[in-house]
Design an enzyme around this catalytic site. Structure first.
Site, PDB file in Angstrom:
ATOM      1  N   LYS A 225     -14.516   6.563   1.320  1.00  0.00           N
ATOM      2  CA  LYS A 225     -15.572   6.443   2.313  1.00  0.00           C
ATOM      3  C   LYS A 225     -16.035   5.150   2.304  1.00  0.00           C
ATOM      4  CE  LYS A 225     -16.762  11.150   3.541  1.00  0.00           C
ATOM      5  NZ  LYS A 225     -17.632  12.488   3.492  1.00  0.00           N
ATOM      6  N   ARG A 260     -13.947  17.050  -2.750  1.00  0.00           N
ATOM      7  CA  ARG A 260     -13.158  16.810  -1.647  1.00  0.00           C
ATOM      8  C   ARG A 260     -12.596  15.694  -1.468  1.00  0.00           C
ATOM      9  NH1 ARG A 260     -12.993  15.144   3.620  1.00  0.00           N
ATOM     10  NH2 ARG A 260     -11.912  16.448   5.192  1.00  0.00           N
TER      11      ARG A 260
END
Ligand code: HH2
Length: 285
Positions: A225, A260
């Site tokens: 991210k 995740r």
């Protein structure tokens, strides 16, 4: 405090005595880090097999990109992308499949096709989502997001990001419990990058223990991210592997029970080293 030992994914129970790895399988043409690579059914199934061989404990199938600025996908398109893949994975794999969606209709169809977990970045706020999730028998991951993917990064604002996220998630967990959902089915996720500035993400990460203290398994998704890119001085998404693995390891160290990630093998290696050389038990506060 009630510490569950297992996560009930529609009857498939996952032990939570070590951090679990959720491998990301985006069947979308526009995801931020793997756009279009696994959009075809065959390549999606092949990639899922690889993720499991690399150490994934859960496969998270998503048919709608939630990257900042993304438009929502029509229901029929999303169903067409994810349902055949879930049905195939259910027979192919021994690990539970999770459906990454905010639409109650997709949740229902995915569970009917064999999904053992519902992962909602919208925190079950869509009308009907809470009821469908409660009735499904599947594990439910409730994530916090401020705004919608289209607008969430425009001007995120909080008075106290950690307190607000914890309050939202504990409220949604209470609502699920009130609908009869067992404690063992509820997972909470602070939603890194979803309506949060870099400062908000850092404050949430450093305060993970407050979320862990609620007693539900905590899921953390920071893989590749922009938070990682920013902390590394503006790295592109293709060059965030070490940062992502380090952050996942720290999250596990802080008590997160599900990570995740896109890079399953590397994360599994890091967790193996953490288990062997880290201090004993990470989940308690
Ligand atoms: N992040 C993404 C998608 N789903 N679900 C949970 N529970 N937590 C997360 O942090 C999370 C999530 C975004 O990542 P990705 O799937 O790689 O990208 P895209 O949304 O563009 O498909």
């Amino acid at each position: 405090m009630h510490e569950p030992l297992t996560l009930d994914c529609a009857g498939h129970r996952l032990r939570l005595d070590r951090p679990l790895i959720m491998g990301v399988l985006n069947v979308t043409p526009d995801s931020f880090s793997d756009a279009g690579r696994f959009a075809g059914r065959e390549s999606a199934i092949e990639h899922a097999r690889r993720l499991v061989a690399d150490g994934a404990d859960i496969i998270d199938v998503g048919g709608e990109s939630t990257r900042p600025g993304a438009e929502s996908v029509p229901l029929a398109t999303e169903l067409d992308r994810v349902i055949p893949v879930i049905a195939a994975l259910r027979t192919e794999l021994d690990v539970p499949v999770s459906i990454d969606t905010s639409k109650p209709e997709v949740m229902r169809a995915a569970v009917a096709a064999g999904a053992g977990m519902i992962n909602d970045v919208n925190g079950l706020r869509a009308p009907g989502a809470m009821d469908v999730a409660a009735a499904s028998g599947a594990a439910v991951c409730v994530m916090h997001m401020q705004g919608t993917p289209r607008s969430m990064q425009e001007r995120p604002r909080y008075r106290d990001v950690l307190a607000e996220v914890v309050a939202f998630l504990s409220g949604q967990a209470e609502a699920l419990l009130a609908r009869g959902v067992a404690w063992e089915r509820i997972v909470l996720d602070p939603g890194f990058g979803f309506g949060k500035t870099l400062e908000h993400n850092v404050a949430l990460f450093r305060g993970l223990h407050a979320l862990v203290a609620l007693g539900h398994p905590v899921l953390v998704g920071v893989s590749r991210k922009s938070l990682i890119g920013s902390l590394l001085g503006g790295r592109p998404v293709t060059d965030r592997l070490m940062g992502s693995v380090t952050a996942a390891t720290l999250a596990a160290r802080a008590g997160a029970r599900i990570l995740r990630v896109h890079d399953v093998r590397e994360t599994a290696d890091a967790l193996a080293i953490l288990a062997a050389l880290g201090e004993q038990e990470t989940g308690e506060t």
